[in-house]
Design an enzyme around this catalytic site. Structure first.
Site, PDB file in Angstrom:
ATOM      1  N   HIS A 113       0.812  -1.223   0.000  1.00  0.00           N
ATOM      2  CA  HIS A 113       0.000   0.000   0.000  1.00  0.00           C
ATOM      3  C   HIS A 113       0.842   1.267   0.000  1.00  0.00           C
ATOM      4  O   HIS A 113       0.350   2.333   0.358  1.00  0.00           O
ATOM      5  CB  HIS A 113      -0.964  -0.011   1.189  1.00  0.00           C
ATOM      6  CG  HIS A 113      -1.985  -1.119   1.091  1.00  0.00           C
ATOM      7  ND1 HIS A 113      -2.685  -1.609   2.148  1.00  0.00           N
ATOM      8  CD2 HIS A 113      -2.394  -1.841   0.011  1.00  0.00           C
ATOM      9  CE1 HIS A 113      -3.500  -2.583   1.744  1.00  0.00           C
ATOM     10  NE2 HIS A 113      -3.329  -2.746   0.460  1.00  0.00           N
TER      11      HIS A 113
ATOM     12  N   CYS B 244       5.657  12.800  -7.829  1.00  0.00           N
ATOM     13  CA  CYS B 244       5.255  13.867  -8.728  1.00  0.00           C
ATOM     14  C   CYS B 244       4.694  13.185  -9.973  1.00  0.00           C
ATOM     15  O   CYS B 244       5.296  12.234 -10.469  1.00  0.00           O
ATOM     16  CB  CYS B 244       6.478  14.717  -9.077  1.00  0.00           C
ATOM     17  SG  CYS B 244       6.186  15.766 -10.496  1.00  0.00           S
TER      18      CYS B 244
ATOM     19  N   CYS C  32       6.897  19.755  -6.284  1.00  0.00           N
ATOM     20  CA  CYS C  32       8.066  19.191  -6.951  1.00  0.00           C
ATOM     21  C   CYS C  32       9.064  20.320  -7.264  1.00  0.00           C
ATOM     22  O   CYS C  32       8.690  21.312  -7.886  1.00  0.00           O
ATOM     23  CB  CYS C  32       7.620  18.488  -8.234  1.00  0.00           C
ATOM     24  SG  CYS C  32       9.006  17.898  -9.221  1.00  0.00           S
TER      25      CYS C  32
ATOM     26  N   CYS D 249       9.160  20.855 -11.247  1.00  0.00           N
ATOM     27  CA  CYS D 249       8.068  21.374 -12.090  1.00  0.00           C
ATOM     28  C   CYS D 249       6.997  22.140 -11.325  1.00  0.00           C
ATOM     29  O   CYS D 249       6.087  22.688 -11.926  1.00  0.00           O
ATOM     30  CB  CYS D 249       7.425  20.225 -12.867  1.00  0.00           C
ATOM     31  SG  CYS D 249       6.548  19.090 -11.771  1.00  0.00           S
TER      32      CYS D 249
ATOM     33  N   GLY E 199      -1.514  -9.795  12.396  1.00  0.00           N
ATOM     34  CA  GLY E 199      -2.214  -8.530  12.637  1.00  0.00           C
ATOM     35  C   GLY E 199      -2.963  -7.960  11.459  1.00  0.00           C
ATOM     36  O   GLY E 199      -2.945  -6.758  11.240  1.00  0.00           O
TER      37      GLY E 199
HETATM   38  P1  NAD Z   1      -7.095  -3.845  10.401  1.00  0.00           P
HETATM   39  O1  NAD Z   1      -7.053  -2.574  11.195  1.00  0.00           O
HETATM   40  O2  NAD Z   1      -8.295  -4.117   9.565  1.00  0.00           O
HETATM   41  O3  NAD Z   1      -6.921  -5.092  11.390  1.00  0.00           O
HETATM   42  C1  NAD Z   1      -5.914  -5.120  12.377  1.00  0.00           C
HETATM   43  C2  NAD Z   1      -5.831  -6.533  12.933  1.00  0.00           C
HETATM   44  O4  NAD Z   1      -4.730  -6.586  13.833  1.00  0.00           O
HETATM   45  C3  NAD Z   1      -7.072  -6.983  13.706  1.00  0.00           C
HETATM   46  O5  NAD Z   1      -7.457  -8.259  13.227  1.00  0.00           O
HETATM   47  C4  NAD Z   1      -6.574  -7.079  15.155  1.00  0.00           C
HETATM   48  O6  NAD Z   1      -7.209  -8.113  15.880  1.00  0.00           O
HETATM   49  C5  NAD Z   1      -5.094  -7.365  14.944  1.00  0.00           C
HETATM   50  N1  NAD Z   1      -4.200  -6.989  16.050  1.00  0.00           N
HETATM   51  C6  NAD Z   1      -4.333  -5.957  16.920  1.00  0.00           C
HETATM   52  N2  NAD Z   1      -3.272  -5.917  17.761  1.00  0.00           N
HETATM   53  C7  NAD Z   1      -2.448  -6.932  17.396  1.00  0.00           C
HETATM   54  C8  NAD Z   1      -1.194  -7.406  17.880  1.00  0.00           C
HETATM   55  N3  NAD Z   1      -0.567  -6.830  18.912  1.00  0.00           N
HETATM   56  N4  NAD Z   1      -0.622  -8.467  17.265  1.00  0.00           N
HETATM   57  C9  NAD Z   1      -1.232  -9.081  16.226  1.00  0.00           C
HETATM   58  N5  NAD Z   1      -2.430  -8.674  15.733  1.00  0.00           N
HETATM   59  C10 NAD Z   1      -3.026  -7.618  16.316  1.00  0.00           C
HETATM   60  O7  NAD Z   1      -5.755  -3.883   9.572  1.00  0.00           O
HETATM   61  P2  NAD Z   1      -5.403  -4.437   8.114  1.00  0.00           P
HETATM   62  O8  NAD Z   1      -5.960  -5.801   7.940  1.00  0.00           O
HETATM   63  O9  NAD Z   1      -3.930  -4.219   7.980  1.00  0.00           O
HETATM   64  O10 NAD Z   1      -6.156  -3.494   7.107  1.00  0.00           O
HETATM   65  C11 NAD Z   1      -6.073  -2.121   7.295  1.00  0.00           C
HETATM   66  C12 NAD Z   1      -5.683  -1.323   6.071  1.00  0.00           C
HETATM   67  O11 NAD Z   1      -5.298  -0.021   6.511  1.00  0.00           O
HETATM   68  C13 NAD Z   1      -4.511  -1.832   5.350  1.00  0.00           C
HETATM   69  O12 NAD Z   1      -4.844  -1.665   4.025  1.00  0.00           O
HETATM   70  C14 NAD Z   1      -3.333  -0.917   5.710  1.00  0.00           C
HETATM   71  O13 NAD Z   1      -2.671  -0.463   4.544  1.00  0.00           O
HETATM   72  C15 NAD Z   1      -3.928   0.277   6.300  1.00  0.00           C
HETATM   73  N6  NAD Z   1      -3.317   0.697   7.568  1.00  0.00           N
HETATM   74  C16 NAD Z   1      -1.967   0.841   7.740  1.00  0.00           C
HETATM   75  C17 NAD Z   1      -1.471   1.242   8.992  1.00  0.00           C
HETATM   76  C18 NAD Z   1      -0.009   1.394   9.215  1.00  0.00           C
HETATM   77  O14 NAD Z   1       0.747   1.658   8.305  1.00  0.00           O
HETATM   78  N7  NAD Z   1       0.429   1.209  10.462  1.00  0.00           N
HETATM   79  C19 NAD Z   1      -2.335   1.482  10.037  1.00  0.00           C
HETATM   80  C20 NAD Z   1      -3.677   1.328   9.808  1.00  0.00           C
HETATM   81  C21 NAD Z   1      -4.159   0.930   8.595  1.00  0.00           C
END
Ligand code: NAD
Length: 236
Positions: free
Chosen positions: A114, A122, A140, A143, A180
């Site tokens: 993601h 840019c 940028c 440009c 997670g």
């Molecule tokens: P989600 O928020 O849908 O699910 C998070 C999962 O993590 C849950 O199932 C929860 O039970 C589990 N969890 C919580 N604490 C945990 C731990 N300590 N150890 C293991 N598991 C744990 O997340 P997703 O499935 O990654 O989807 C969310 C979307 O949002 C993704 O597309 C992602 O790109 C984006 N996102 C990214 C970030 C980041 O970069 N940190 C943060 C939030 C969301």
């Protein structure tokens, strides 16, 4: 009781991580109680249309995400991956996270499905690294176009190169460990099935049941930072 694994018994290991991996470091999740999207409407902050309407507002929001990420530190689970990579040449990470926490822990071979908070792009001049807490440039330097965070927002397509790279590792690994992720975002939600159909042992680490937990050979209910050190205790 967590039955330990010998990483050397596997030719290729893939860790597949979601927001829960970083939540344990203190980074907010996007969904669920206290998640970012319960405070902000993604239509105003996380899609191309919002960026075109008000780039400053969208960049301010992403700057906040950068500041938040920098206040958080990688945990013991991230460090297990770094340690394994020092002992085993084929350990890969496929992450849905955009916060760069894997790289900050020293993890290598990270496929960012993601995108990354730490890159901007840019439309004309392509992608640049911008590691500063606040954006070094919002336009940028070549440009003058607004620089867009290099993240897959709502309604964006995934980067085909990252998808292909992920598919390759999934199709050739023999140990797949999902950590997670609630498995509601596609195509990532289908990744355990690809790994399983190609013969990998599939393990899930999550304190809560996820959407597709029946796809795993083993499900370990617990936190990444506690489970990973125990799972690989014999090897590290
Ligand atoms: P989600 O928020 O849908 O699910 C998070 C999962 O993590 C849950 O199932 C929860 O039970 C589990 N969890 C919580 N604490 C945990 C731990 N300590 N150890 C293991 N598991 C744990 O997340 P997703 O499935 O990654 O989807 C969310 C979307 O949002 C993704 O597309 C992602 O790109 C984006 N996102 C990214 C970030 C980041 O970069 N940190 C943060 C939030 C969301």
């Amino acid at each position: 009781m967590i039955e330990p694994l010998d990483p050397m018994a596997f030719k290729k290991i893939v860790f597949f991580t979601g927001a829960g991996m970083s939540a344990e470091s203190g980074v907010h999740t996007f969904r669920g109680a206290g998640g970012i999207w319960s405070q902000y409407r993604w239509q105003e902050y996380a899609c191309q249309q919002a960026f075109e309407r008000d780039p400053q507002k969208v960049l301010d929001f992403h700057e906040l995400r950068r500041k938040e990420a920098l206040r958080c530190q990688p945990h013991a689970g991230h460090r297990v991956i770094t340690d394994l990579q020092q002992r085993h040449s084929a350990v890969f990470v496929i992450t849905q996270n955009i916060d760069g926490m894997h790289q900050r822990a020293g993890n290598k071979q990270v496929i960012e499905l993601h995108g990354s908070l730490w890159r901007v792009r840019c439309r004309i001049h392509g992608v640049r690294l911008d590691m500063a807490e606040t954006y070094t440039h919002r336009r940028c330097p070549d440009c003058g176009q607004w620089l867009r965070p290099d993240i897959v927002w709502f309604e964006d397509m995934l980067d085909e190169e990252e998808v292909q790279a992920a598919q390759y590792e999934l199709g050739t690994c023999d140990l797949f460990i999902s950590i997670g992720t609630s498995a509601v975002v596609w195509p990532a939600a289908g990744y355990p099935l690809i790994a399983r159909n190609n013969g990998a042992l599939c393990i899930e680490i999550n304190p809560e049941p996820s959407e597709n937990c029946e796809l795993y050979h083993r499900t370990i209910r617990g936190k990444a930072g506690e489970v990973l050190p125990r799972l690989f205790a014999a090897a590290l």
